[in-house]
Design a protein around this motif. Structure first.
Motif, short mmCIF file in Angstrom:
data_model
loop_
_atom_site.label_atom_id
_atom_site.label_comp_id
_atom_site.label_asym_id
_atom_site.label_seq_id
_atom_site.Cartn_x
_atom_site.Cartn_y
_atom_site.Cartn_z
N GLY A 1 -4.59 3.99 -5.66
CA GLY A 1 -2.92 3.85 -6.02
C GLY A 1 -2.53 2.50 -5.83
O GLY A 1 -1.79 1.75 -6.80
N PRO A 2 -2.79 1.53 -4.70
CA PRO A 2 -2.09 0.25 -4.77
C PRO A 2 -2.99 -0.59 -5.94
O PRO A 2 -2.61 -1.67 -6.18
CB PRO A 2 -2.92 -0.23 -3.42
CG PRO A 2 -2.94 1.02 -2.71
CD PRO A 2 -3.65 1.95 -3.61
N LEU A 3 -3.96 -0.09 -6.65
CA LEU A 3 -4.60 -1.08 -7.67
C LEU A 3 -3.99 -0.74 -9.06
O LEU A 3 -4.15 -1.34 -10.04
CB LEU A 3 -6.19 -0.61 -7.55
CG LEU A 3 -6.99 -0.96 -6.25
CD1 LEU A 3 -8.37 -0.56 -6.56
CD2 LEU A 3 -6.73 -2.44 -5.95
N TRP B 1 -8.47 11.14 -1.07
CA TRP B 1 -8.69 9.88 -0.61
C TRP B 1 -8.57 8.84 -1.72
O TRP B 1 -8.62 7.72 -1.68
CB TRP B 1 -9.97 9.64 0.23
CG TRP B 1 -9.62 10.34 1.83
CD1 TRP B 1 -10.30 11.41 2.18
CD2 TRP B 1 -9.11 9.88 2.70
NE1 TRP B 1 -9.79 11.50 3.49
CE2 TRP B 1 -9.37 10.32 3.74
CE3 TRP B 1 -8.60 8.46 3.05
CZ2 TRP B 1 -8.80 10.01 5.15
CZ3 TRP B 1 -8.00 7.88 4.17
CH2 TRP B 1 -8.05 8.90 5.13
N THR B 2 -9.07 9.46 -2.71
CA THR B 2 -9.46 8.60 -4.10
C THR B 2 -7.99 8.32 -4.75
O THR B 2 -7.78 6.94 -4.86
CB THR B 2 -10.20 9.58 -5.17
OG1 THR B 2 -11.29 10.15 -4.83
CG2 THR B 2 -10.18 8.75 -6.45
N LEU C 1 0.98 -1.16 0.05
CA LEU C 1 0.02 -0.14 -0.01
C LEU C 1 0.77 1.23 0.12
O LEU C 1 0.62 1.88 -0.90
CB LEU C 1 -0.82 -0.01 1.24
CG LEU C 1 -2.02 -1.22 1.40
CD1 LEU C 1 -2.87 -1.09 2.56
CD2 LEU C 1 -2.92 -0.96 0.17
N VAL C 2 1.92 1.14 0.84
CA VAL C 2 2.58 2.54 0.95
C VAL C 2 3.62 2.70 -0.15
O VAL C 2 3.55 3.79 -0.97
CB VAL C 2 3.47 2.61 2.38
CG1 VAL C 2 4.19 3.58 2.39
CG2 VAL C 2 2.50 2.45 3.58
N GLY C 3 4.22 1.65 -0.71
CA GLY C 3 5.15 1.76 -1.81
C GLY C 3 4.27 2.08 -3.18
O GLY C 3 4.89 3.14 -3.74
N TRP C 4 3.42 1.66 -3.47
CA TRP C 4 2.51 1.93 -4.78
C TRP C 4 1.95 3.44 -4.52
O TRP C 4 2.04 4.07 -5.58
CB TRP C 4 1.71 0.93 -5.10
CG TRP C 4 2.41 -0.40 -5.62
CD1 TRP C 4 2.36 -1.32 -5.04
CD2 TRP C 4 3.21 -0.36 -6.92
NE1 TRP C 4 3.20 -2.26 -5.78
CE2 TRP C 4 3.39 -1.86 -6.80
CE3 TRP C 4 3.56 0.45 -7.83
CZ2 TRP C 4 4.34 -2.27 -7.95
CZ3 TRP C 4 4.43 0.03 -8.92
CH2 TRP C 4 4.54 -1.24 -8.99
N VAL D 1 -3.29 -2.66 -13.66
CA VAL D 1 -3.52 -2.14 -15.13
C VAL D 1 -2.43 -1.72 -15.88
O VAL D 1 -2.60 -1.18 -17.10
CB VAL D 1 -4.70 -0.95 -14.94
CG1 VAL D 1 -5.95 -1.63 -14.12
CG2 VAL D 1 -4.18 0.08 -14.34
N LEU D 2 -1.28 -1.79 -15.24
CA LEU D 2 0.13 -1.43 -16.03
C LEU D 2 0.55 -2.07 -16.91
O LEU D 2 1.21 -1.83 -17.94
CB LEU D 2 1.03 -0.93 -14.91
CG LEU D 2 1.15 0.28 -14.30
CD1 LEU D 2 2.17 0.53 -13.15
CD2 LEU D 2 1.39 1.45 -15.20
#
Length: 517
Positions: free
Chosen positions: A154-156, A148-149, A136-139, A160-161
């Protein structure tokens, strides 16, 4: 005299021509199926179709994948996680054209610290939690964003990359001005690789046959290459290469997830939100005033109340914290979105009512922590009880953050602060070495009562081995960890390395067992 030719209209009577298309400045955006098309709006995340990955980034990704395949095992808590994490961040920022910001330095440091826990402690539950927090923190550090969005989405982004990064890496080219390097032929590469492997195998086998010590060193340094092992290492290679390329792409083309955040709602009249919030504040104040003895009574309240046990005392505080905290955060989020802040009286009213609610919520959090601490002093520590205290401390910090944001009337820093506070709370739990702490408290109880819950201790990890040295010899053998083999170097874990190899004993341990409470 010629008659004029009647004019015929191509459209039927009553037809209204459609308005002309709007003028476009610049090229039209790509349509579905065309190069550069993406499900993401251009304002959120454009897809540059002609962009190409730097050649040095692709080469570094392949090298990092090879190192990761040698030192990282997905199913084992070891130093491989932190080694891979350091490599990924070093390559991503080292090959980018800008220096990390202060926010990125903090995010990287917290992520690396979380990844280091699986190499230091052997508790699987704690290692898994730290790895999830590191994700969570890294991405979020690489993706960026303040709302908040952005924090939630961000972790998702890594999922999709691949559709973008595969083409970006395929178009990799050397840096401008460096010239086109001459590529060696596949035949020469194959010959050099075959000669290298042949020399290594022949001379390595001869040296291993000549000296048993060298053979033992080779067994520990050279990993086995079974069929399943080859597949596992191939998967790790792909994962590490993907992480490096994903991070490199995000450094150059980050999504603007803040653009997806919902717009601020139209402010409602003050009385519509102030009256319900004021009533809720009065309810909190009345509850804390009336229940002051219950909230902070501790051992005295438990002993003086007929029919009340430590378990009921602690359980009541925990569920109180859970429901009150969750509902209070929902109420605060709704009030902050609809409350007006244009005039000074509105801001003053918002500060007073929200501040009162946050302060009362912190009091409830302190009460629940105190209840759980009293319960653990009576019945001993466990992993679940330590996790409850950690969650309570984190929720208390969240209310303090909300209070500070209300005083300053700005909360752009709040989403990331909440995420980092959770990661820091988890790191604080890991710093206490929780399973060793649990073992120490259980051994303290054994010294007082003469009973030791060896059945519970055997469910813990080798983190408890230093605490078991306090036990007399029969008890130490009963509580000692299971029989195991030493780990290879690439699966190094500090707790497993420090724990002595145990052996089976024929001692009857049932006399020392006690029930887990």
């Amino acid at each position: 005299m010629n008659q004029p030719t009647p004019v015929t209209h191509p459209y039927p009577r009553g037809y209204v021509a459609p308005p002309p298309p709007p003028l476009m400045i610049g090229p039209l955006p790509p349509r579905h199926g065309e190069p550069g098309w993406s499900i993401w709006p251009v304002r959120v995340w454009p897809n540059p179709v002609a962009a190409a990955a730097p050649r040095r980034l692709v080469a570094a990704a392949v090298l990092a994948g090879a190192v990761g395949a040698a030192v990282w095992r997905l199913g084992s808590l070891s130093i491989g996680y932190v080694v891979v994490g350091v490599m990924v961040f070093a390559i991503v920022y080292g090959t980018s054209q800008r220096r990390p910001s202060r926010r990125e330095w903090w995010g990287t440091a917290v992520t690396v610290a979380l990844l280091a826990v699986p190499g230091l402690l052997a508790a699987e539950w704690l290692g898994v939690l730290c790895l999830m927090a590191a994700w969570l923190v890294g991405w979020n550090t690489l993706v960026g964003g303040r709302t908040w969005t952005a924090v939630l989405a961000g972790p998702l982004i890594p999922w999709v990359l691949p559709a973008r990064v595969i083409g970006w890496a395929r178009r990799a080219r050397p840096a401008p001005g460096s010239g086109r390097p001459r590529r060696p032929s596949v035949t020469r590469i194959t010959i050099v690789a075959a000669v290298t492997v042949g020399l290594t195998v022949v001379f390595g086998g001869l040296f291993a046959s000549a000296d048993p010590a060298f053979a033992s060193l080779v067994d520990h340094l050279v990993p086995s290459w079974r069929g399943d092992e080859f597949v596992a290492r191939s998967v790790v290679f792909v994962i590490v290469v993907s992480f490096v390329l994903f991070g490199g792409y995000l450094m150059r083309f980050p999504p603007r997830l803040d653009a997806l955040a919902p717009a601020r709602m139209k402010a409602v009249p003050s009385w519509e939100w102030a009256i319900p919030l004021a009533v809720l504040d009065m309810l909190f104040l009345g509850f804390v005033a009336v229940q002051a003895t219950v909230l902070f009574g501790g051992h005295t309240h438990v002993l003086q109340t007929e029919g009340l046990t430590y378990a009921e005392y602690a359980r009541q505080g925990f569920w109180q914290l859970l429901w009150v905290s969750a509902l209070t955060l929902l109420v605060l989020s709704a009030v902050i979105r609809v409350a007006g802040r244009e005039s000074a009286p509105d801001r003053r009213l918002l500060r007073i009512l929200v501040g009162t609610l946050c302060v009362m919520s912190v009091v409830v959090v302190i009460s629940a922590i105190h209840r759980m601490w009293v319960y653990q002093q009576a019945y001993g520590f466990s992993t679940e009880r330590l996790m409850v205290i950690t969650i309570e401390l984190w929720l208390g910090a969240v209310f303090v953050f909300v209070l500070a944001a209300g005083v300053a009337m700005t909360g752009r820093w709040l989403p990331r602060a909440v995420l980092l506070a959770g990661a820091v709370a988890l790191l604080g739990l890991a710093a206490t070495n929780p399973e060793r702490l649990i073992a120490d408290r259980n051994i303290d109880r054994y010294e007082q009562t003469g009973q030791l819950d060896t059945a519970y201790l055997l469910r813990l990890s080798p983190d408890i081995e230093p605490a078991l040295a306090r036990l007399p010899e029969p008890m130490r053998l009963c509580a000692q960890y299971r029989v195991r083999e030493p780990d290879p170097w690439y699966e190094f874990n500090l707790s497993r390395w420090r724990a002595p190899l145990s052996s089976e004993s024929g001692i009857d341990c049932t006399a020392y067992w006690s029930e887990v409470r």
